[in-house]
Write an enzyme that holds these catalytic residues in place. Structure first.
Site, PDB file in Angstrom:
ATOM      1  N   SER A 133      28.168 -16.909  59.461  1.00 35.03           N
ATOM      2  CA  SER A 133      27.796 -18.437  59.545  1.00 35.03           C
ATOM      3  C   SER A 133      26.394 -18.402  59.641  1.00 35.03           C
ATOM      4  O   SER A 133      25.530 -17.783  59.380  1.00 35.03           O
ATOM      5  CB  SER A 133      28.657 -19.250  60.599  1.00 35.03           C
ATOM      6  OG  SER A 133      28.523 -20.494  60.242  1.00 35.03           O
ATOM      7  N   ASP A 288      37.211 -21.128  52.585  1.00 35.45           N
ATOM      8  CA  ASP A 288      36.011 -21.565  53.473  1.00 35.45           C
ATOM      9  C   ASP A 288      35.629 -22.705  52.519  1.00 35.45           C
ATOM     10  O   ASP A 288      35.081 -22.310  51.411  1.00 35.45           O
ATOM     11  CB  ASP A 288      35.164 -20.249  53.428  1.00 35.45           C
ATOM     12  CG  ASP A 288      34.183 -20.645  54.421  1.00 35.45           C
ATOM     13  OD1 ASP A 288      33.657 -21.699  54.695  1.00 35.45           O
ATOM     14  OD2 ASP A 288      33.294 -19.752  54.994  1.00 35.45           O
ATOM     15  N   HIS A 317      36.644 -21.256  57.314  1.00 35.18           N
ATOM     16  CA  HIS A 317      35.545 -20.770  57.514  1.00 35.18           C
ATOM     17  C   HIS A 317      35.949 -19.965  58.879  1.00 35.18           C
ATOM     18  O   HIS A 317      35.236 -18.979  59.330  1.00 35.18           O
ATOM     19  CB  HIS A 317      34.487 -21.706  58.038  1.00 35.18           C
ATOM     20  CG  HIS A 317      33.151 -21.236  58.498  1.00 35.18           C
ATOM     21  ND1 HIS A 317      32.367 -20.187  57.627  1.00 35.18           N
ATOM     22  CD2 HIS A 317      32.496 -21.353  59.541  1.00 35.18           C
ATOM     23  CE1 HIS A 317      31.309 -19.887  58.352  1.00 35.18           C
ATOM     24  NE2 HIS A 317      31.474 -20.491  59.550  1.00 35.18           N
TER      25      HIS A 317
END
Length: 338
Positions: A133, A288, A317
């Site tokens: 991320s 995601d 995610h």
């Protein structure tokens, strides 16, 4: 494991032009350093330098962050309230916390703070620089800014720039915080409930419909009129963050996330990513919605040496946190073959 801190007295110029008189960086280490056995972990938005606290079953014997084999380093990012200079820190010019006066920081500023720490720890190279991320944003920038620093890159559930879809989620969160009447007050718990609401918005992007429908349905749904399980789940996660974070740091990190664009000042995405010399493991997650698989296309296209893998998961995610067995297998294999 104790979180350590190091203060750098020299002026630190941010990308926005503001100069901080100095910065403090908090960091954690695991294992014993032996030559070049260093792995550097870059953490995501609201995590901290204590990797096992947020990335379960990674810093363990036999795992890809094996402390018996590697020396693992993780630094708390600039702007985060876990020991590194942030809005809750004291502004030397006023003797009071910065709060809303804290200047904008970018991903590149965070990486430059990491570089200072690496230099202080006399780490010239790492075997693996890995992040998911927002952590992936930092790894990408570091790979571009210092191509020889990492021998391998791990880029998990991330992309070359913050896309409008992600910025929209960030703006909805900022709107929730600013709607709290206490936003702007000079106290640590300002916009407490606005921050809780913002986190509930973020949870939608972290998990997505598959995960919510899989884990938060009510067994008595056919007879229930209100007080659904998912409502308490959202409230719980919102207040859980408000108890450990502050709204000023949160907005600072949202803004930093939105600033991410490897092409800024570098001509193009292709020119920027082509500067990365290290072989890269690129991992996407099927469900995601924040960083969908197609969002990794530029990484695969323009990083010279890479392996791309897609993890099947219903957890959106958050799959990079939940699917630790699948991720461990991918990273361990990557480390053994590159």
């Amino acid at each position: 494991m104790a979180i350590e801190k190091i203060h750098f007295d020299q002026p630190f110029e941010l990308e926005c032009g503001v100069v901080l008189p100095g910065i403090t960086v908090a960091y954690s280490t695991y294992g014993t350093r032996r030559g070049d056995n260093v792995i550097w972990v870059c953490h995501a938005q609201t995590a901290n330098s204590d990797v096992p606290d947020w990335w379960a079953h990674t810093v363990e014997t036999g795992r890809f962050l094996d402390p018996e084999k590697y020396f693992i380093v993780c630094a708390n990012i600039l702007g985060s309230p876990y020991g590194t200079t942030c809005p809750a820190s004291v502004n030397p010019a006023t003797g009071e916390p910065w709060y809303g006066d804290f200047p904008m920081v970018t991903i590149r500023d965070m990486v430059r703070a990491h570089m200072l720490l690496a230099q202080a720890l006399e780490i010239e190279h790492v075997e693996l620089l890995i992040g998911s991320s927002m952590g992936g944003y930092q790894c990408m920038e570091w790979g571009i800014m210092q191509p020889q620093f990492a021998r391998r890159l791990g880029l998990i559930a991330t992309c070359d720039r913050q896309m409008p879809w992600g910025i929209a989620f960030g703006e909805s969160q900022r709107m929730a915080i600013r709607a709290d009447q206490s936003w702007g007050e000079r106290r640590a718990d300002a916009a407490y409930w606005g921050l809780a609401a913002a986190r509930s918005v973020a949870m939608l992007s972290f998990r997505g419909p598959e995960a919510f429908n899989l884990t938060q349905d009510d067994p008595d749904r056919d007879t229930k009129l209100d007080e659904f399980r998912v409502c308490s789940y959202q409230r719980y996660n919102g207040e859980k963050l408000s108890k450990r974070f502050d709204a000023y740091s949160y907005v600072t990190l949202l803004n930093a996330t939105d600033s991410h664009n490897v092409a800024r000042g570098r001509g193009s995405v292709a020119e920027a990513l082509s500067k990365i010399e290290a072989p890269a493991l690129i991992v996407a997650i099927t469900s995601d919605i924040l960083f969908p698989p197609h969002g990794h296309d530029n990484l695969v296209k323009y990083i010279k040496r890479n392996q791309y893998h897609l993890i099947e998961s219903n957890y959106g995610h958050d799959g990079f946190l939940v699917e630790n067995e699948k991720l461990n297998e991918l990273v361990a294999t990557f480390m053994a073959t590159n």
